[in-house]
Design a protein around this motif. Structure first.
Motif, PDB file in Angstrom:
ATOM      1  N   MET A   1      88.955  91.466  23.535  1.00 23.85           N
ATOM      2  CA  MET A   1      88.838  90.381  24.510  1.00 23.85           C
ATOM      3  C   MET A   1      87.522  89.628  24.312  1.00 23.85           C
ATOM      4  SD  MET A   1      88.887  90.576  28.676  1.00 23.85           S
ATOM      5  CE  MET A   1      87.286  91.394  28.750  1.00 23.85           C
ATOM      6  N   THR A   2      87.610  88.340  24.316  1.00 24.57           N
ATOM      7  CA  THR A   2      86.413  87.514  24.152  1.00 24.57           C
ATOM      8  C   THR A   2      85.633  87.449  25.453  1.00 24.57           C
ATOM      9  OG1 THR A   2      87.524  86.146  22.507  1.00 24.57           O
ATOM     10  CG2 THR A   2      85.550  85.226  23.534  1.00 24.57           C
ATOM     11  N   ARG A   3      84.329  87.633  25.343  1.00 27.67           N
ATOM     12  CA  ARG A   3      83.450  87.505  26.510  1.00 27.67           C
ATOM     13  C   ARG A   3      82.440  86.386  26.240  1.00 27.67           C
ATOM     14  NH1 ARG A   3      80.876  93.205  27.581  1.00 27.67           N
ATOM     15  NH2 ARG A   3      80.723  93.186  25.304  1.00 27.67           N
ATOM     16  N   TRP A   4      82.295  85.501  27.192  1.00 26.59           N
ATOM     17  CA  TRP A   4      81.362  84.382  27.057  1.00 26.59           C
ATOM     18  C   TRP A   4      80.058  84.766  27.744  1.00 26.59           C
ATOM     19  CZ3 TRP A   4      82.331  79.989  24.230  1.00 26.59           C
ATOM     20  CH2 TRP A   4      83.629  79.885  23.729  1.00 26.59           C
ATOM     21  N   LEU A   5      79.050  85.043  26.919  1.00 28.79           N
ATOM     22  CA  LEU A   5      77.789  85.603  27.394  1.00 28.79           C
ATOM     23  C   LEU A   5      76.610  84.836  26.820  1.00 28.79           C
ATOM     24  CD1 LEU A   5      78.640  89.372  26.706  1.00 28.79           C
ATOM     25  CD2 LEU A   5      79.030  88.105  28.832  1.00 28.79           C
ATOM     26  N   GLY A   6      75.431  85.085  27.392  1.00 25.92           N
ATOM     27  CA  GLY A   6      74.226  84.449  26.879  1.00 25.92           C
ATOM     28  C   GLY A   6      73.004  85.306  27.094  1.00 25.92           C
ATOM     29  N   VAL A   7      71.953  84.966  26.357  1.00 27.90           N
ATOM     30  CA  VAL A   7      70.621  85.559  26.543  1.00 27.90           C
ATOM     31  C   VAL A   7      69.692  84.456  27.006  1.00 27.90           C
ATOM     32  CG1 VAL A   7      68.649  86.632  25.382  1.00 27.90           C
ATOM     33  CG2 VAL A   7      70.971  87.347  24.797  1.00 27.90           C
ATOM     34  N   ALA A   8      68.886  84.746  28.002  1.00 21.83           N
ATOM     35  CA  ALA A   8      68.032  83.707  28.569  1.00 21.83           C
ATOM     36  C   ALA A   8      66.697  84.257  29.022  1.00 21.83           C
ATOM     37  CB  ALA A   8      68.726  83.035  29.758  1.00 21.83           C
ATOM     38  N   LEU A   9      65.751  83.348  29.164  1.00 20.10           N
ATOM     39  CA  LEU A   9      64.484  83.612  29.837  1.00 20.10           C
ATOM     40  C   LEU A   9      64.626  83.200  31.292  1.00 20.10           C
ATOM     41  CD1 LEU A   9      62.026  82.136  27.194  1.00 20.10           C
ATOM     42  CD2 LEU A   9      62.109  84.546  27.887  1.00 20.10           C
ATOM     43  N   LEU A  10      64.172  84.066  32.188  1.00 19.74           N
ATOM     44  CA  LEU A  10      64.200  83.744  33.617  1.00 19.74           C
ATOM     45  C   LEU A  10      62.802  83.410  34.104  1.00 19.74           C
ATOM     46  CD1 LEU A  10      66.587  86.397  35.204  1.00 19.74           C
ATOM     47  CD2 LEU A  10      67.118  84.094  34.385  1.00 19.74           C
ATOM     48  N   PRO A  11      62.689  82.374  34.946  1.00 23.96           N
ATOM     49  CA  PRO A  11      61.379  82.034  35.491  1.00 23.96           C
ATOM     50  C   PRO A  11      60.907  83.052  36.521  1.00 23.96           C
ATOM     51  CG  PRO A  11      63.068  80.471  36.244  1.00 23.96           C
ATOM     52  CD  PRO A  11      63.744  81.490  35.377  1.00 23.96           C
ATOM     53  N   SER A  12      59.620  83.012  36.781  1.00 22.30           N
ATOM     54  CA  SER A  12      59.059  83.831  37.859  1.00 22.30           C
ATOM     55  C   SER A  12      59.734  83.465  39.175  1.00 22.30           C
ATOM     56  CB  SER A  12      57.557  83.587  37.970  1.00 22.30           C
ATOM     57  OG  SER A  12      57.311  82.241  38.384  1.00 22.30           O
ATOM     58  N   ALA A  13      59.569  84.328  40.178  1.00 20.48           N
ATOM     59  CA  ALA A  13      60.201  84.071  41.475  1.00 20.48           C
ATOM     60  C   ALA A  13      59.763  82.724  42.041  1.00 20.48           C
ATOM     61  CB  ALA A  13      59.862  85.202  42.450  1.00 20.48           C
TER      62      ALA A  13
ATOM     63  N   PHE B   1      70.338  81.737  23.616  1.00 21.43           N
ATOM     64  CA  PHE B   1      71.592  81.583  22.882  1.00 21.43           C
ATOM     65  C   PHE B   1      72.736  81.955  23.804  1.00 21.43           C
ATOM     66  CE2 PHE B   1      75.078  83.123  20.170  1.00 21.43           C
ATOM     67  CZ  PHE B   1      75.258  81.990  19.387  1.00 21.43           C
ATOM     68  N   GLN B   2      73.888  81.314  23.611  1.00 24.19           N
ATOM     69  CA  GLN B   2      75.078  81.700  24.350  1.00 24.19           C
ATOM     70  C   GLN B   2      76.322  81.407  23.512  1.00 24.19           C
ATOM     71  OE1 GLN B   2      74.782  79.305  27.929  1.00 24.19           O
ATOM     72  NE2 GLN B   2      75.920  77.607  27.004  1.00 24.19           N
ATOM     73  N   GLY B   3      77.396  82.145  23.810  1.00 24.02           N
ATOM     74  CA  GLY B   3      78.611  81.924  23.044  1.00 24.02           C
ATOM     75  C   GLY B   3      79.661  82.978  23.310  1.00 24.02           C
ATOM     76  N   PRO B   4      80.745  82.963  22.516  1.00 22.98           N
ATOM     77  CA  PRO B   4      81.825  83.937  22.674  1.00 22.98           C
ATOM     78  C   PRO B   4      81.547  85.185  21.837  1.00 22.98           C
ATOM     79  CG  PRO B   4      82.471  82.264  21.079  1.00 22.98           C
ATOM     80  CD  PRO B   4      81.078  81.902  21.536  1.00 22.98           C
ATOM     81  N   PHE B   5      81.743  86.350  22.451  1.00 22.34           N
ATOM     82  CA  PHE B   5      81.419  87.600  21.769  1.00 22.34           C
ATOM     83  C   PHE B   5      82.596  88.580  21.780  1.00 22.34           C
ATOM     84  CE2 PHE B   5      77.243  85.951  22.926  1.00 22.34           C
ATOM     85  CZ  PHE B   5      76.559  86.117  21.731  1.00 22.34           C
ATOM     86  N   LEU B   6      82.604  89.405  20.752  1.00 20.12           N
ATOM     87  CA  LEU B   6      83.589  90.469  20.625  1.00 20.12           C
ATOM     88  C   LEU B   6      83.196  91.660  21.493  1.00 20.12           C
ATOM     89  CD1 LEU B   6      83.763  90.295  16.728  1.00 20.12           C
ATOM     90  CD2 LEU B   6      85.519  89.433  18.301  1.00 20.12           C
TER      91      LEU B   6
ATOM     92  N   TYR C   1      77.254  77.052  19.135  1.00 19.14           N
ATOM     93  CA  TYR C   1      76.303  76.658  20.180  1.00 19.14           C
ATOM     94  C   TYR C   1      75.460  75.514  19.636  1.00 19.14           C
ATOM     95  CZ  TYR C   1      72.489  77.018  23.621  1.00 19.14           C
ATOM     96  OH  TYR C   1      71.556  76.746  24.588  1.00 19.14           O
ATOM     97  N   ARG C   2      75.252  74.538  20.453  1.00 17.93           N
ATOM     98  CA  ARG C   2      74.646  73.267  20.033  1.00 17.93           C
ATOM     99  C   ARG C   2      73.170  73.360  19.673  1.00 17.93           C
ATOM    100  NH1 ARG C   2      75.468  68.072  24.053  1.00 17.93           N
ATOM    101  NH2 ARG C   2      74.415  66.453  22.817  1.00 17.93           N
ATOM    102  N   TYR C   3      72.458  74.312  20.264  1.00 19.30           N
ATOM    103  CA  TYR C   3      70.994  74.293  20.191  1.00 19.30           C
ATOM    104  C   TYR C   3      70.427  75.528  19.489  1.00 19.30           C
ATOM    105  CZ  TYR C   3      71.853  70.907  23.939  1.00 19.30           C
ATOM    106  OH  TYR C   3      72.321  69.852  24.687  1.00 19.30           O
ATOM    107  N   THR C   4      70.501  75.570  18.173  1.00 22.54           N
ATOM    108  CA  THR C   4      69.830  76.633  17.427  1.00 22.54           C
ATOM    109  C   THR C   4      69.029  76.005  16.291  1.00 22.54           C
ATOM    110  OG1 THR C   4      71.600  77.029  15.801  1.00 22.54           O
ATOM    111  CG2 THR C   4      71.741  78.235  17.882  1.00 22.54           C
ATOM    112  N   GLY C   5      68.083  76.791  15.762  1.00 19.28           N
ATOM    113  CA  GLY C   5      67.297  76.312  14.627  1.00 19.28           C
ATOM    114  C   GLY C   5      66.554  75.031  14.938  1.00 19.28           C
ATOM    115  N   ASP C   6      66.651  74.060  14.045  1.00 15.10           N
ATOM    116  CA  ASP C   6      65.970  72.781  14.244  1.00 15.10           C
ATOM    117  C   ASP C   6      66.492  72.041  15.463  1.00 15.10           C
ATOM    118  OD1 ASP C   6      64.402  73.223  12.024  1.00 15.10           O
ATOM    119  OD2 ASP C   6      65.653  72.026  10.675  1.00 15.10           O
ATOM    120  N   ALA C   7      67.693  72.393  15.919  1.00  8.59           N
ATOM    121  CA  ALA C   7      68.279  71.733  17.091  1.00  8.59           C
ATOM    122  C   ALA C   7      67.909  72.419  18.402  1.00  8.59           C
ATOM    123  CB  ALA C   7      69.799  71.684  16.956  1.00  8.59           C
ATOM    124  N   TYR C   8      67.181  73.545  18.326  1.00  6.68           N
ATOM    125  CA  TYR C   8      66.866  74.262  19.558  1.00  6.68           C
ATOM    126  C   TYR C   8      66.020  73.373  20.469  1.00  6.68           C
ATOM    127  CZ  TYR C   8      65.473  78.071  22.683  1.00  6.68           C
ATOM    128  OH  TYR C   8      65.274  78.873  23.784  1.00  6.68           O
ATOM    129  N   ALA C   9      66.486  73.210  21.695  1.00  2.00           N
ATOM    130  CA  ALA C   9      65.823  72.332  22.666  1.00  2.00           C
ATOM    131  C   ALA C   9      65.666  73.092  23.980  1.00  2.00           C
ATOM    132  CB  ALA C   9      66.636  71.052  22.879  1.00  2.00           C
TER     133      ALA C   9
END
Length: 208
Positions: free
Chosen positions: A1-13, A48-53, A142-150
């Motif tokens: 089953m495909t899972r749509w997940l991501g890794v992110a930085l969260l801001p301080s409270a 990064f975010q996307g579809p995962f196995l 995912y649109r924003y990786t490498g030189d495109a990372y924004a």
């Protein structure tokens, strides 16, 4: 089953609350979607975010990512303005220091083997992507990786004409703090418009 997940930085409270308020201020009465909340769709900077196995284990992978590099207790990023991104996106744009580039590279190294490439949306209209964004999307879905990372905090999405109007008038209606502090890494479930809808795993940048 495909899972749509991501890794992110969260801001301080404190800066989580600031981002929630900024969405309200920038959106006026138009209600940028989805609504941000400290207890719901969290403000975040996607790495990064996307579809995962099913082979992906969020807890294991996040630990591997964090252990693969030396991270400070906090990452402070300067804001570079409220910007429009086709189509209909309103972003708080942030600087891209070397550390963030290295962090994304580490994330891609760990997660790429678990990508469900068959789930990439090959029908997506990329005509308004930059060449770097198209290359990123073709390689990683995912649109924003490498030189495109924004790096950015997504303030929401609206009809294109409304989003353009809100971004154009934002400087008259609100001021953006110059620096934003991030102190946690998270693995999350993607919601509406890629929102941080559910936190699966969270860890401090430097647990020590």
């Amino acid at each position: 089953m495909t899972r749509w997940l991501g890794v992110a930085l969260l801001p301080s409270a404190e800066h989580t609350r600031s981002a929630v308020q900024l969405q309200t201020d920038v959106g006026e009465d138009h209600g940028l979607q989805p609504p941000l909340s400290p207890d719901g769709n969290l403000p975040h900077v996607t790495v990064f975010q996307g579809p995962f196995l099913d082979s992906l284990s969020p807890e294991r992978e996040l630990r591997t990512i964090a252990d693969s590099m030396s991270l400070p207790e906090e990452i402070r990023l300067a804001s570079t303005g409220i910007v429009y991104q086709p189509t209909g996106w309103v972003f708080l744009s942030l600087e891209r220091p070397k550390l963030l580039t290295e962090l994304q590279a580490a994330v891609l190294s760990v997660l790429a083997p678990h990508l469900d490439r068959a789930a990439f949306d090959t029908s997506k209209d990329t005509s308004r992507f930059t060449p770097d964004e198209r290359a990123s999307f073709a390689e990683y879905g995912y649109r924003y990786t490498g030189d495109a990372y924004a790096p950015h905090i997504t303030l929401g999405r609206a009809e294109e004409d409304i989003a353009l109007k809100l971004v154009g008038s934002a400087p008259e209606r609100t001021s953006v703090q110059k620096e934003w502090t991030f102190d946690r890494l998270t693995f999350y479930v993607m919601g509406e418009h890629g929102a941080h809808a559910e936190k699966l795993v969270e860890r401090s940048l430097d647990p020590a």
